[in-house]
Design an enzyme around this catalytic site. Structure first.
Site, mmCIF file in Angstrom:
data_model
loop_
_atom_site.group_PDB
_atom_site.id
_atom_site.type_symbol
_atom_site.label_atom_id
_atom_site.label_comp_id
_atom_site.label_asym_id
_atom_site.label_seq_id
_atom_site.Cartn_x
_atom_site.Cartn_y
_atom_site.Cartn_z
ATOM 1 N N ASP A 135 0.858 -1.185 0.000
ATOM 2 C CA ASP A 135 0.000 0.000 0.000
ATOM 3 C C ASP A 135 0.889 1.228 0.000
ATOM 4 O OD1 ASP A 135 0.065 1.445 2.709
ATOM 5 O OD2 ASP A 135 -0.365 -0.596 3.367
ATOM 6 N N GLU B 212 -8.632 1.721 11.678
ATOM 7 C CA GLU B 212 -7.541 1.592 12.641
ATOM 8 C C GLU B 212 -7.994 1.583 14.096
ATOM 9 O OE1 GLU B 212 -4.401 0.964 11.726
ATOM 10 O OE2 GLU B 212 -4.931 1.097 9.613
#
Length: 194
Positions: free
Chosen positions: A68, A160
């Site tokens: 990523d 997250e």
């Protein structure tokens, strides 16, 4: 003041040492500092350093690897990345940070998204979940900023942390709202990246 005299005596003795001993003491202190710094600050958050040092523990038996990227990687040398290998397997896909919350687009998204395709990678886009915007606002912002094409990976939601002020069930419902809105647009189930 005997302790003060003792301190000055030790200090005087240090200045009388040969240079090689002084350097040895400095190197010893720096080594101890480095070990303590690593054990107290780097090791507990080691996952954050993987982008610098690489992740040595890839799943055995998988030959399809990807990475990523976001603005934090700066300007990417796509020609060099085209030939990069992970565990003797080429990088096949790139997931690119696109949006965050309800009003932030990654400054390098459009450039990275275009360059990944030109470099021959399978590409995807991820939205970084924010606890400061509603699920609907985030989903519609993602859809406005990201235009996936046939051959691209499904949309990705990067989650997250859960806010402390809502229940787990409410948080799950918020995530489902984002997923359903995006799925309705692209007719494919989004990937959850966490």
């Amino acid at each position: 003041m005997p302790s003060s005299n003792y301190f000055y005596s030790c200090l005087r003795l240090c200045f009388q040492l040969p240079n090689w001993v002084k350097w040895g003491i400095v190197l010893f202190i720096c080594s101890i500092y480095s070990i303590l710094f690593y054990n107290l600050f780097v090791s507990p958050t080691g996952f954050r350093w993987r982008a610098i040092y690489g992740d040595p523990d890839y799943p055995a038996g998988y030959t399809i690897h990807g990475i990523d990227v976001s603005r934090y990687q700066g300007s990417i040398n796509w020609n060099r990345l085209r030939n990069a290998m992970i565990e003797r397997s080429p990088i096949r896909f790139i997931i690119i940070k696109s949006t965050e919350g309800g009003n932030h687009i990654d400054t390098n998204f459009r450039e990275n998204f275009s360059n990944a395709k030109e470099a021959g990678f399978i590409r995807g886009a991820y939205h970084f979940w924010s606890n400061n915007s509603t699920a609907r606002r985030q989903a519609y912002y993602f859809l406005a900023m990201v235009h996936l094409e046939p051959g691209d990976l499904p949309p990705v939601l990067d989650i997250e942390n859960k806010p402390q002020n809502i229940s787990t069930e409410e948080f799950q419902q918020n995530i489902l709202t984002w997923l359903h809105i995006v799925e309705d647009k692209y007719h494919v189930k989004p990937i959850i990246y966490t």
